[in-house]
Scaffold this motif. Structure first.
Motif, short mmCIF file in Angstrom:
data_model
loop_
_atom_site.label_atom_id
_atom_site.label_comp_id
_atom_site.label_asym_id
_atom_site.label_seq_id
_atom_site.Cartn_x
_atom_site.Cartn_y
_atom_site.Cartn_z
N TYR A 117 0.79 -1.23 0.00
CA TYR A 117 0.00 0.00 0.00
C TYR A 117 0.83 1.28 0.00
CZ TYR A 117 -3.45 -3.48 1.19
OH TYR A 117 -4.24 -4.60 1.17
N GLY A 118 2.11 1.18 -0.26
CA GLY A 118 2.95 2.38 -0.26
C GLY A 118 3.42 2.78 -1.63
N SER A 119 2.77 2.29 -2.68
CA SER A 119 3.28 2.51 -4.04
C SER A 119 2.38 3.38 -4.90
CB SER A 119 3.48 1.16 -4.73
OG SER A 119 2.24 0.48 -4.82
N SER A 120 1.45 4.10 -4.30
CA SER A 120 0.51 4.89 -5.10
C SER A 120 1.22 5.89 -6.00
CB SER A 120 -0.47 5.63 -4.19
OG SER A 120 -1.29 4.71 -3.49
N ALA A 121 2.25 6.58 -5.47
CA ALA A 121 2.95 7.58 -6.26
C ALA A 121 3.64 6.93 -7.46
CB ALA A 121 3.97 8.31 -5.39
N GLU A 122 4.27 5.77 -7.24
CA GLU A 122 4.94 5.09 -8.34
C GLU A 122 3.95 4.69 -9.43
OE1 GLU A 122 8.05 2.09 -7.13
OE2 GLU A 122 7.11 2.48 -5.17
N VAL A 123 2.83 4.12 -9.04
CA VAL A 123 1.83 3.68 -10.01
C VAL A 123 1.27 4.87 -10.76
CG1 VAL A 123 -0.40 2.54 -10.31
CG2 VAL A 123 1.28 1.60 -8.70
N ALA A 124 1.01 5.98 -10.05
CA ALA A 124 0.47 7.18 -10.70
C ALA A 124 1.45 7.77 -11.71
CB ALA A 124 0.12 8.22 -9.64
N PRO A 129 5.33 -1.52 -10.16
CA PRO A 129 6.13 -2.39 -9.28
C PRO A 129 5.42 -3.69 -8.92
CG PRO A 129 5.09 -0.67 -8.00
CD PRO A 129 4.71 -0.41 -9.43
N ARG A 130 4.83 -4.32 -9.92
CA ARG A 130 4.02 -5.50 -9.66
C ARG A 130 4.85 -6.65 -9.09
NH1 ARG A 130 1.45 -9.87 -12.65
NH2 ARG A 130 -0.72 -10.07 -11.97
N THR A 131 6.02 -6.88 -9.66
CA THR A 131 6.85 -7.98 -9.20
C THR A 131 7.30 -7.76 -7.76
OG1 THR A 131 7.64 -8.41 -11.45
CG2 THR A 131 8.97 -9.28 -9.62
N ALA A 132 7.72 -6.52 -7.46
CA ALA A 132 8.21 -6.21 -6.12
C ALA A 132 7.13 -6.35 -5.06
CB ALA A 132 8.78 -4.78 -6.10
N LEU A 133 5.89 -6.15 -5.46
CA LEU A 133 4.78 -6.18 -4.50
C LEU A 133 3.97 -7.47 -4.56
CD1 LEU A 133 3.49 -2.50 -4.87
CD2 LEU A 133 5.11 -3.42 -3.21
N SER A 134 4.52 -8.48 -5.17
CA SER A 134 3.78 -9.74 -5.34
C SER A 134 4.14 -10.80 -4.30
CB SER A 134 4.04 -10.31 -6.74
OG SER A 134 3.53 -9.43 -7.73
N ALA A 135 4.90 -10.40 -3.29
CA ALA A 135 5.33 -11.39 -2.29
C ALA A 135 4.74 -11.09 -0.92
CB ALA A 135 6.85 -11.43 -2.21
#
Length: 308
Positions: A117-124, A129-135
């Motif tokens: 839940y800390g990647s909103s800025a990156e996604v926007a 960062p799908r791979t990094a957040l898939s674990a």
């Protein structure tokens, strides 16, 4: 009779008090000691949250004071010995904010375990960062360690169990035959065992001589690698410096703190910049609903006391 309210209180509860007593409601009094002491000169009741220091000096400034209502549960801002010596009743809002705190704990444990839940800025910005957040990890099947098993700890166990987690608890004051232990399938264990087996630890103890520094560096290091910790109890229970170091080293998977040894948290704290850390300003028990419950309960009990 006169009632003084020195911090925020829900409007309908203030009105209920004002309908019966001479009531002064001024949430700025907490930051003006001279005005607060002046207001207390003829007060029979004082209602506070956690910032008003009800110490021997304040008690001496309130010769008629008979009761202190606490809009919350923790009493470390109230000198209980000074109140007892004067025969002043202290009324906390026991249980009224339990739902808010329990929901905060379960929510933050899930956020820390999932880590997504800390990647909103990156996604926007178009990054992905799908791979990094898939674990991330699920709460179901995990062990939640509850240090303290009073009303809030018990409700937290109930909510977590509904989501598939199991709970262990450490609380020397709890009767081992408490029926709720069997109902929720909670096992009472020693603190060291709890720290060794828990995937997530949540603190639910008051700040006393026995609990100050309870989770020091050696005990924090006993937590399994990747474990997460949530503190909504009192800041002095956890060694903040050691916690920050264990987050930076990667030994701990995350932490959420709502309370601190010093509030507000000072600039330059060791916690600043620590990874996987959620910091909130002592609001775990504060929601619209809990504010209404807490204020209503304290108002009713103060009215009953003064009318008795």
């Amino acid at each position: 009779m006169r009632v003084v309210i020195s911090e925020f209180m829900d409007g309908p509860a203030v009105a209920e008090l004002a309908a019966r007593f001479d009531t002064q409601y001024d949430a700025a009094l907490v930051d003006d000691t001279a005005r607060l002491h002046a207001a207390l000169a003829e007060a029979d009741a004082l209602i506070v949250r956690n910032r008003t220091r009800v110490d021997a000096t304040l008690v001496a400034a309130a010769p008629r004071l008979r009761v202190v209502g606490r809009l919350g549960v923790g009493l470390d801002n109230i000198d209980l010995a000074a109140c007892r010596a004067r025969g002043i009743e202290v009324i906390p809002a026991t249980g009224a904010n339990a739902q808010a705190v329990a929901e905060y704990v379960v929510c933050t444990v899930m956020m820390l375990l999932r880590g997504a839940y800390g990647s909103s800025a990156e996604v926007a910005e178009g990054r992905w960062p799908r791979t990094a957040l898939s674990a991330g990890r699920e709460l179901a099947g995990k062990t939640l360690g509850l240090v303290g098993f009073g009303g809030i700890g018990q409700l937290t166990a109930r909510l977590a169990r509904a989501l598939g987690a199991r709970a262990v608890a450490h609380d020397p004051a709890i009767d081992t035959q408490l029926p709720l232990l069997r109902e929720l399938d909670v096992r009472l264990v020693g603190l060291d065992e709890l720290l060794a087996v828990a995937d997530a630890v949540s603190l639910h103890v008051p700040l006393t001589d026995a609990t100050r520094g309870l989770l020091d560096r050696p005990r924090l290091a006993r937590l399994k690698r990747g474990a997460v910790i949530v503190n909504t109890a009192r800041g002095g229970v956890v060694d903040e410096t050691a916690l920050a170091e264990l987050l930076r080293s990667g030994h701990l998977g995350g932490a959420a703190l709502d309370v601190y040894a010093e509030e507000p948290l000072r600039a330059g704290s060791p916690l600043a910049g620590a990874p996987n850390l959620i910091l909130t300003p002592h609001i775990a028990g504060l929601t619209q609903e809990s504010n209404r419950r807490v204020s209503s309960l304290v108002a009713q009990r103060v009215i009953e006391f003064l009318s008795g």
